[in-house]
Design an enzyme around this catalytic site. Sequence first.
Site, PDB file in Angstrom:
ATOM      1  N   GLY A 190       0.824  -1.215   0.000  1.00 29.08           N
ATOM      2  CA  GLY A 190       0.000   0.000   0.000  1.00 29.08           C
ATOM      3  C   GLY A 190       0.853   1.258   0.000  1.00 29.08           C
ATOM      4  O   GLY A 190       1.909   1.291   0.620  1.00 29.08           O
TER       5      GLY A 190
ATOM      6  N   ARG B 129       4.745 -16.086  -4.790  1.00 26.66           N
ATOM      7  CA  ARG B 129       3.357 -16.573  -4.864  1.00 26.66           C
ATOM      8  C   ARG B 129       2.619 -15.728  -5.892  1.00 26.66           C
ATOM      9  O   ARG B 129       1.633 -15.092  -5.593  1.00 26.66           O
ATOM     10  CB  ARG B 129       2.675 -16.458  -3.497  1.00 26.66           C
ATOM     11  CG  ARG B 129       3.381 -17.220  -2.389  1.00 26.66           C
ATOM     12  CD  ARG B 129       2.659 -17.098  -1.056  1.00 26.66           C
ATOM     13  NE  ARG B 129       1.362 -17.755  -1.103  1.00 26.66           N
ATOM     14  CZ  ARG B 129       0.204 -17.110  -1.025  1.00 26.66           C
ATOM     15  NH1 ARG B 129       0.167 -15.806  -0.882  1.00 26.66           N
ATOM     16  NH2 ARG B 129      -0.925 -17.765  -1.085  1.00 26.66           N
TER      17      ARG B 129
ATOM     18  N   ASP C  77       5.808  -5.014   6.015  1.00 31.89           N
ATOM     19  CA  ASP C  77       6.288  -6.358   6.352  1.00 31.89           C
ATOM     20  C   ASP C  77       6.232  -7.325   5.166  1.00 31.89           C
ATOM     21  O   ASP C  77       7.159  -8.105   4.958  1.00 31.89           O
ATOM     22  CB  ASP C  77       5.495  -6.918   7.538  1.00 31.89           C
ATOM     23  CG  ASP C  77       5.995  -8.298   7.923  1.00 31.89           C
ATOM     24  OD1 ASP C  77       7.188  -8.405   8.248  1.00 31.89           O
ATOM     25  OD2 ASP C  77       5.214  -9.261   7.878  1.00 31.89           O
TER      26      ASP C  77
ATOM     27  N   THR D 184       4.890   2.117   5.971  1.00 29.76           N
ATOM     28  CA  THR D 184       3.478   1.759   6.117  1.00 29.76           C
ATOM     29  C   THR D 184       2.805   2.777   7.027  1.00 29.76           C
ATOM     30  O   THR D 184       3.391   3.212   8.030  1.00 29.76           O
ATOM     31  CB  THR D 184       3.245   0.346   6.703  1.00 29.76           C
ATOM     32  OG1 THR D 184       1.874   0.242   7.104  1.00 29.76           O
ATOM     33  CG2 THR D 184       4.095   0.033   7.908  1.00 29.76           C
TER      34      THR D 184
ATOM     35  N   ASP E 219       0.602   1.941   8.897  1.00 28.21           N
ATOM     36  CA  ASP E 219       0.228   1.174  10.097  1.00 28.21           C
ATOM     37  C   ASP E 219       1.286   1.252  11.205  1.00 28.21           C
ATOM     38  O   ASP E 219       0.994   0.907  12.350  1.00 28.21           O
ATOM     39  CB  ASP E 219       0.011  -0.307   9.743  1.00 28.21           C
ATOM     40  CG  ASP E 219      -1.032  -0.507   8.663  1.00 28.21           C
ATOM     41  OD1 ASP E 219      -1.843   0.414   8.437  1.00 28.21           O
ATOM     42  OD2 ASP E 219      -1.026  -1.582   8.027  1.00 28.21           O
TER      43      ASP E 219
ATOM     44  N   ASP F 179       3.720  -0.685  11.847  1.00 31.60           N
ATOM     45  CA  ASP F 179       3.838  -1.967  12.553  1.00 31.60           C
ATOM     46  C   ASP F 179       5.102  -2.755  12.205  1.00 31.60           C
ATOM     47  O   ASP F 179       5.186  -3.952  12.461  1.00 31.60           O
ATOM     48  CB  ASP F 179       2.589  -2.828  12.274  1.00 31.60           C
ATOM     49  CG  ASP F 179       2.387  -3.092  10.788  1.00 31.60           C
ATOM     50  OD1 ASP F 179       3.213  -2.635   9.970  1.00 31.60           O
ATOM     51  OD2 ASP F 179       1.390  -3.756  10.441  1.00 31.60           O
TER      52      ASP F 179
ATOM     53  N   ARG G 280      -4.787  -2.421  10.170  1.00 36.60           N
ATOM     54  CA  ARG G 280      -4.773  -3.890  10.174  1.00 36.60           C
ATOM     55  C   ARG G 280      -4.652  -4.448  11.596  1.00 36.60           C
ATOM     56  O   ARG G 280      -5.470  -4.126  12.425  1.00 36.60           O
ATOM     57  CB  ARG G 280      -3.665  -4.443   9.268  1.00 36.60           C
ATOM     58  CG  ARG G 280      -3.942  -4.211   7.788  1.00 36.60           C
ATOM     59  CD  ARG G 280      -3.242  -5.181   6.906  1.00 36.60           C
ATOM     60  NE  ARG G 280      -3.785  -6.520   7.038  1.00 36.60           N
ATOM     61  CZ  ARG G 280      -4.901  -6.951   6.409  1.00 36.60           C
ATOM     62  NH1 ARG G 280      -5.560  -6.162   5.600  1.00 36.60           N
ATOM     63  NH2 ARG G 280      -5.335  -8.172   6.593  1.00 36.60           N
TER      64      ARG G 280
HETATM   65  O1  F6P Z   1      -1.153  -1.609   5.330  1.00 36.08           O
HETATM   66  C1  F6P Z   1      -1.705  -0.389   4.995  1.00 36.08           C
HETATM   67  C2  F6P Z   1      -3.191  -0.493   4.812  1.00 36.08           C
HETATM   68  O2  F6P Z   1      -3.692   0.772   4.489  1.00 36.08           O
HETATM   69  C3  F6P Z   1      -3.940  -1.096   6.010  1.00 36.08           C
HETATM   70  O3  F6P Z   1      -4.106  -0.176   7.041  1.00 36.08           O
HETATM   71  C4  F6P Z   1      -5.210  -1.552   5.340  1.00 36.08           C
HETATM   72  O4  F6P Z   1      -5.840  -2.609   6.028  1.00 36.08           O
HETATM   73  C5  F6P Z   1      -4.717  -2.033   4.013  1.00 36.08           C
HETATM   74  O5  F6P Z   1      -3.494  -1.371   3.746  1.00 36.08           O
HETATM   75  C6  F6P Z   1      -5.673  -1.767   2.873  1.00 36.08           C
HETATM   76  O6  F6P Z   1      -5.142  -2.338   1.744  1.00 36.08           O
HETATM   77  P1  F6P Z   1      -5.725  -2.141   0.279  1.00 36.08           P
HETATM   78  O7  F6P Z   1      -5.049  -0.932  -0.294  1.00 36.08           O
HETATM   79  O8  F6P Z   1      -5.363  -3.388  -0.414  1.00 36.08           O
HETATM   80  O9  F6P Z   1      -7.208  -1.917   0.398  1.00 36.08           O
END
Ligand code: F6P
Length: 372
Positions: A13, A81, A117, A139, A141, A143, A185
């Site tokens: 992301g 994968r 990660d 990120t 997040d 994390d 997340r």
């Molecule tokens: O990891 C970053 C994040 O924005 C999370 O907070 C969220 O759950 C996820 O990516 C959303 O991902 P996508 O862009 O695939 O909807």
Amino acid sequence: MSRRRIALLTGGGDAPGLNAVIRAVVKSAVGRGWEVLGIRDGFEGLLSRSGLMPLVADDVRGILQTGGTILGSSNRGDPFRFPEEKDGKVVRVDRSAEVVAKIKTLSLDALIVIGGDGSLSIAQRLGEMGVPVVGIPKTIDNDVVGTDLTFGFNTACQTAMAAIDRLHTTAASHHRVMVIEVMGRDAGWIALKAGASGGGDVILIPEIPYSIQAICQKFAEREARGARFSLVVVSEGAHPEGAGKVVAQTADKSRTGYERLGGVGHALAREIEDSYDTECRVTVLGHVQRGGTPTTMDRMLGTRFGVGAVNMVEAGEFQRMVALRCEQITSAPLADVTGALKLVDPDGEEVRALESIGVSFGRPRRGSEADV
Ligand code: F6P
């Protein structure tokens, strides 16, 4: 100083500050007389013909203040994968050997992977196959293990806090419970920091399973003191205690490889209205948190990470990730920081400080905590 050829990609992301990192890597490397290749759309760019773009200083002019990534990103291109359609179904194919071969053909001295990660784990595995990789933690997040901060997090918190501020006034005017769902997340960092900064009355994070009774008790206490509204900031991965599960928009992992979270805000609002005599409204912030102009902190951290990564390439420090620890730029082995997440400590100083001033984390209040 010998001329080097490096490549960089942005995986997973997007996060505000990505362009600051790209700009810093390019300027720092070009300044040393090196050649830089940008890889389009994450690891997918290493498996396609048109996935490479040479980057020079002119290409990164004026991008510091922009959200997104000029390279594009993807969370579908895990070469170990790789998703392919066969007979109408998505199957996973290991194309890592192709990636390694491509890197050899390109005579790359280093591959810089900017990611969370997931992307850093891929980088770690490519490193085990002999690719000289350097990781940069990214990120919203926050994390990633081994670094105090990831860039993008501060901007996401700023965006979420600004939204909570706006919801505060309408909550107070209408005497409502406002539920604000934020991203993160499995980690509650955005909810914790934005919720605390926005004056959230209840903050729900994945690390502390919530009880609806404890939440409603908080509303009752506030009401007894004349506050007929409350702000509930809920992390998308928060879940009730007991057998309660996270709420997912779709359990289909076939394309991205992960469950798409979202929806806990609405589920929670229903539970609250069933248990307490109040009117709830829900705001899901979603991808708004990933966009926009990066804060000073994220531009600066992104710039320091970019330069730090190029310094690591020069020093031959591969299979490692640049990191921030105690305000200093340092590094950590990818093997030590991948495969686990940095989570909020449910009994840590920040959570306890907030509880001591009356913030509810949806768990029964302990004796020492204030009813304020
Ligand atoms: O990891 C970053 C994040 O924005 C999370 O907070 C969220 O759950 C996820 O990516 C959303 O991902 P996508 O862009 O695939 O909807």
